[in-house]
Design a protein around this motif. Structure first.
Motif, PDB file in Angstrom:
ATOM      1  N   SER A  10      -0.452   1.015   0.251  1.00 13.85           N
ATOM      2  CA  SER A  10      -1.281   1.786   1.166  1.00 13.85           C
ATOM      3  C   SER A  10      -2.758   1.533   0.914  1.00 13.85           C
ATOM      4  O   SER A  10      -3.586   1.695   1.801  1.00 13.85           O
ATOM      5  N   PRO A  14      -6.064  -0.183   4.834  1.00 15.32           N
ATOM      6  CA  PRO A  14      -6.849   0.885   5.437  1.00 15.32           C
ATOM      7  C   PRO A  14      -7.171   0.576   6.888  1.00 15.32           C
ATOM      8  O   PRO A  14      -7.208  -0.586   7.288  1.00 15.32           O
ATOM      9  N   LYS A 102      -2.328   7.850   4.192  1.00 11.74           N
ATOM     10  CA  LYS A 102      -3.531   7.081   3.860  1.00 11.74           C
ATOM     11  C   LYS A 102      -4.555   7.907   3.091  1.00 11.74           C
ATOM     12  O   LYS A 102      -5.756   7.832   3.331  1.00 11.74           O
TER      13      LYS A 102
END
Length: 271
Positions: A10, A14, A102
């Motif tokens: 993760s 981004p 996120k």
């Protein structure tokens, strides 16, 4: 940049708005002129010191909450086991939030995970060591598991720094596939235990010992992917806040490794 650790993955994907710190859909006409991701986000670049500091803080929180639950277990085992379950479920939910939501740059998410996981580690240490049944060797068993975890971590860091094993996309795919396979087996074994009472992968037998050794090996090689991801992010000039995400990923692997080493040692002691 990909890693076998889902939390680390993760970090490498981004969104544009997260990279630039601007509203979704806004295009900065000057963003392409030599700016690092950290500069685009209005943050300084991440350093090795950031990773070490944030990881140290995260592990410190885990240790503190583990000690708290361990002490509680000595006087109130029922409450301690409840806190252990809360820690396990809360830690899992926090990791899922960090991975799919996120939230990789959030200090709050990382520290909340550390608190939950500390409760889990403290309770599971009591369970696997036999402390609740008055085993006089329980403290030694936990100490051996801690030393084993630290030893594997330092050993894999040495392997990575010397370049003895190259972390490539193929390497990450193999490790990821193996981890998914272990997860499927674990879930299948859990369902088997729930409906039939049979628990072949966790009953302390030969198959269980082999399974724990495989898990320990996978956790160990996962560190290589974690180190490589952190190294690439530092070189790419990622924002310093992402060090919290690196700390979270490393902590997930460390807790997994410690749990499996402690479980394996408990098998040998029982046998």
């Amino acid at each position: 940049m990909r890693s076998s650790n889902p939390v680390m993955n993760s970090l490498s994907t981004p969104t544009n708005s997260q990279q630039s710190g601007t509203p979704q859909g806004y295009q900065d006409p000057y963003a392409a002129y030599g700016q690092t991701p950290a500069q685009q986000a209005g943050d300084r670049p991440m350093t090795v010191d950031d990773v070490v500091t944030k990881t140290g803080i995260t592990l410190g929180v885990i240790v503190v909450f583990a000690i708290v639950n361990f002490v509680i277990s000595l006087s109130n085992p029922g409450l301690a086991m409840t806190l252990t379950m809360v820690g396990a479920i809360g830690g899992l939910i926090t990791v899922l939030v960090a991975t799919f939501g996120k939230k990789y740059g959030s200090a709050a998410v990382t520290l909340i995970y550390a608190a939950f996981e500390g409760l889990f580690v403290g309770g599971i240490s009591v369970m696997f060591s036999g402390m609740l049944v008055g085993d006089s060797d329980a403290g030694a068993l936990i100490g051996q598991a801690v030393l084993g975890t630290v030893g594997v971590f330092l050993g894999m860091l040495f392997v990575y720094k010397t370049g003895a094993v190259k972390v490539t996309p193929k390497f990450n795919r193999i490790v990821t596939g193996a981890i998914i396979g272990v997860l499927v087996l674990s879930v299948g074994n859990l369902l088997l235990a729930m409906f039939t009472g049979s628990n072949p992968l966790r009953d302390g037998g030969i198959l269980a010992i082999i399974f724990s050794i495989v898990c320990i090996g996978l956790a160990a090689v996962s560190f290589l992917s974690d180190f490589d991801m952190a190294d690439k992010m530092i070189r790419a000039g990622a924002p310093s806040k992402m060090a919290w995400g690196v700390a979270l990923g490393l902590s997930v692997t460390l807790v997994w490794l410690y749990t499996e080493i402690l479980r394996l040692l408990s098998y040998f002691r029982s046998n």
